[in-house]
Design an enzyme around this catalytic site. Structure first.
Site, PDB file in Angstrom:
ATOM      1  N   HIS A   1      -0.923 -10.880   9.842  1.00 49.31           N
ATOM      2  CA  HIS A   1       0.281 -11.368   9.170  1.00 49.31           C
ATOM      3  C   HIS A   1       0.648 -12.719   9.769  1.00 49.31           C
ATOM      4  O   HIS A   1       0.638 -12.879  10.998  1.00 49.31           O
ATOM      5  CB  HIS A   1       1.430 -10.365   9.361  1.00 49.31           C
ATOM      6  CG  HIS A   1       2.670 -10.793   8.660  1.00 49.31           C
ATOM      7  ND1 HIS A   1       2.822 -10.707   7.284  1.00 49.31           N
ATOM      8  CD2 HIS A   1       3.813 -11.345   9.130  1.00 49.31           C
ATOM      9  CE1 HIS A   1       4.014 -11.181   6.951  1.00 49.31           C
ATOM     10  NE2 HIS A   1       4.633 -11.566   8.039  1.00 49.31           N
TER      11      HIS A   1
ATOM     12  N   LEU B   1       5.954  -2.037   5.350  1.00 47.22           N
ATOM     13  CA  LEU B   1       5.247  -3.312   5.176  1.00 47.22           C
ATOM     14  C   LEU B   1       5.372  -4.217   6.409  1.00 47.22           C
ATOM     15  O   LEU B   1       6.483  -4.492   6.870  1.00 47.22           O
ATOM     16  CB  LEU B   1       5.813  -4.042   3.939  1.00 47.22           C
ATOM     17  CG  LEU B   1       5.172  -5.383   3.602  1.00 47.22           C
ATOM     18  CD1 LEU B   1       3.776  -5.189   3.036  1.00 47.22           C
ATOM     19  CD2 LEU B   1       6.041  -6.159   2.620  1.00 47.22           C
TER      20      LEU B   1
ATOM     21  N   LEU C   1       0.837  -1.208   0.000  1.00 45.82           N
ATOM     22  CA  LEU C   1       0.000   0.000   0.000  1.00 45.82           C
ATOM     23  C   LEU C   1       0.868   1.253   0.000  1.00 45.82           C
ATOM     24  O   LEU C   1       1.879   1.320   0.710  1.00 45.82           O
ATOM     25  CB  LEU C   1      -0.900  -0.014   1.237  1.00 45.82           C
ATOM     26  CG  LEU C   1      -1.810  -1.243   1.322  1.00 45.82           C
ATOM     27  CD1 LEU C   1      -2.425  -1.373   2.709  1.00 45.82           C
ATOM     28  CD2 LEU C   1      -2.893  -1.186   0.252  1.00 45.82           C
TER      29      LEU C   1
HETATM   30  C1  GRF Z   1      -3.423 -15.437   5.751  1.00 42.78           C
HETATM   31  O1  GRF Z   1      -2.395 -16.343   6.026  1.00 42.78           O
HETATM   32  C2  GRF Z   1      -3.086 -14.098   6.317  1.00 42.78           C
HETATM   33  O2  GRF Z   1      -2.331 -14.166   7.488  1.00 42.78           O
HETATM   34  C3  GRF Z   1      -2.267 -13.477   5.221  1.00 42.78           C
HETATM   35  O3  GRF Z   1      -2.845 -13.919   4.032  1.00 42.78           O
HETATM   36  C4  GRF Z   1      -3.533 -15.147   4.263  1.00 42.78           C
HETATM   37  C5  GRF Z   1      -4.945 -14.919   3.839  1.00 42.78           C
HETATM   38  O4  GRF Z   1      -5.722 -16.069   3.898  1.00 42.78           O
HETATM   39  N1  GRF Z   1      -2.243 -12.038   5.367  1.00 42.78           N
HETATM   40  P1  GRF Z   1      -7.297 -15.974   3.758  1.00 42.78           P
HETATM   41  O5  GRF Z   1      -7.598 -15.302   2.420  1.00 42.78           O
HETATM   42  O6  GRF Z   1      -7.815 -15.182   4.905  1.00 42.78           O
HETATM   43  O7  GRF Z   1      -7.776 -17.384   3.780  1.00 42.78           O
END
Ligand code: GRF
Length: 210
Positions: free
Chosen positions: A105, A140, A89
């Site tokens: 994350h 980030l 972003l």
């Molecule tokens: C998850 O592992 C989240 O931590 C990361 O991207 C993935 C998204 O998975 N930011 P979902 O689309 O919520 O199943």
């Protein structure tokens, strides 16, 4: 009730966990940057308005981010929830939502920012791994940490098995944080987050039911 807009790029399992947890919020919209994001159908099934804004239709990151902010703001959100939104972003976008945009994350930040967190945790021989919910800042995967959940790393783990164990915790942690924010229990001061809560919430409720 706070109005929430969620941004997704893919399967949307975190978004679904948040919807299923029924926090006391109004889900104003789910927006994807990919028309084939699996989470869009899940959002529609929950009766949430959805929209797609493809980054491919814009010739710069800034132009896309400007259009995205305009779209988001039509829904007048109090909180923007990034749920697997796979975009870097721009600074202006992040500043616009300062203190009211959160991300999940899949690592125990500040370790392993960026991609391939599970494989990197295994390569480093970590014994603990996990996930972090944080306010979004321009750098980030940095930004004030709201909550974390840790899981053990097993000797025979692969990135896939470890990812699955972490994801189980994501699905508990992210809805919990959305609820805390909905209940005005989260404050951000001098770059540090405080969560007003019972000890029970923090230590027991986040454990996987099994
Ligand atoms: C998850 O592992 C989240 O931590 C990361 O991207 C993935 C998204 O998975 N930011 P979902 O689309 O919520 O199943």
């Amino acid at each position: 009730m706070k109005r929430i807009v969620m941004l997704i790029s893919g399967r949307g399992s975190n978004m679904q966990a948040i919807l299923d947890a029924k926090p006391p919020v109004e889900f104003a919209a789910v927006i994807a940057n990919k028309a084939d994001a699996g989470g869009l159908a899940i959002a529609s099934a929950h009766g949430i308005p959805t929209a797609v804004l493809s980054h491919k239709d814009f010739d710069s990151r800034e132009r896309f981010d400007t259009a995205l902010a305009q779209l988001i703001d039509t829904f007048q959100p109090d909180l923007v929830v990034l749920a697997g939104f796979m975009r870097i972003l721009s600074e202006g976008f992040v500043r616009h939502y300062e203190g009211r945009m959160i991300n999940i994350h899949p690592s125990l930040l500040p370790a392993f920012t960026g991609l391939h967190t599970h494989a990197r945790a295994l390569e480093e021989g970590c014994k603990l791994h996990g996930c972090t919910v944080h306010f979004v800042t321009a750098e980030l995967d940095h930004g004030p940490i709201i909550a974390q959940a840790a899981v053990p790393v097993m000797d025979d783990d692969t990135p896939e098995t470890l990812s699955a164990r972490v994801l189980q915790q994501e699905h508990l942690l992210y809805p919990a944080v959305v609820r805390w924010i909905a209940e005005d229990r989260v404050t951000l001061e001098n770059g540090r987050v405080r969560v007003r809560q019972d000890q029970i919430d923090a230590t027991v409720a986040l454990r996987s039911p099994d």
